[in-house]
Design an enzyme around this catalytic site. Sequence first.
Site, mmCIF file in Angstrom:
data_model
loop_
_atom_site.group_PDB
_atom_site.id
_atom_site.type_symbol
_atom_site.label_atom_id
_atom_site.label_comp_id
_atom_site.label_asym_id
_atom_site.label_seq_id
_atom_site.Cartn_x
_atom_site.Cartn_y
_atom_site.Cartn_z
ATOM 1 N N PRO A 168 -14.572 19.677 37.604
ATOM 2 C CA PRO A 168 -13.758 19.450 38.802
ATOM 3 C C PRO A 168 -13.601 17.942 39.017
ATOM 4 O O PRO A 168 -14.561 17.186 38.846
ATOM 5 C CB PRO A 168 -14.557 20.095 39.930
ATOM 6 C CG PRO A 168 -15.830 20.570 39.341
ATOM 7 C CD PRO A 168 -15.821 20.322 37.879
ATOM 8 N N HIS A 169 -12.406 17.517 39.358
ATOM 9 C CA HIS A 169 -12.142 16.081 39.479
ATOM 10 C C HIS A 169 -11.040 15.832 40.504
ATOM 11 O O HIS A 169 -10.211 16.706 40.752
ATOM 12 C CB HIS A 169 -11.742 15.498 38.126
ATOM 13 C CG HIS A 169 -10.557 16.181 37.527
ATOM 14 N ND1 HIS A 169 -10.673 17.359 36.815
ATOM 15 C CD2 HIS A 169 -9.245 15.892 37.529
ATOM 16 C CE1 HIS A 169 -9.484 17.753 36.416
ATOM 17 N NE2 HIS A 169 -8.588 16.879 36.833
#
Length: 155
Positions: free
Chosen positions: A67-68
């Site tokens: 996740p970013h």
Amino acid sequence: MQPLATLLTPERAACQIPGLSKKRLFESLARIISDDQLSLSYDEVFSHFIAREKLGSTGLGEGIAIPHCRIGNCSQPTGALLTLAEPIDFDSPDNQPVDLVFALLVPEEATQQHLDTLAGLARLFSQASFCDALRAARTADEVFRIATEAEAVPP
């Protein structure tokens, strides 16, 4: 890619996090990051992860998710690494549940750095030996050590 030692701190490494959903995972990540980085609020981090995930899953496959997001109050790339006690559904392309998570936050304006760091993380997590070592870890200190020592391994 920046060495993981510049993205992680021991406080942002966790091992065998218990039973989570994707939402609970993002809550845990937001708490871990905001507790360690006071300029980043829990609500802001959580909402950015949720908003990014709505654009498409950040699950890579093979039990890995990255996740970013880019975030305004972030002064430098910041990461958190978690291993999960039980894999969770992540809508990954291979439909496999996720048990290794590296969360990445970068400054809002750092578009190229964001892409370069993501590519480097994807290369690192494509190494079976690295992932196997993380999965075998039993403490947060061990997770941190494995991650920060992995930079010596060629992609």
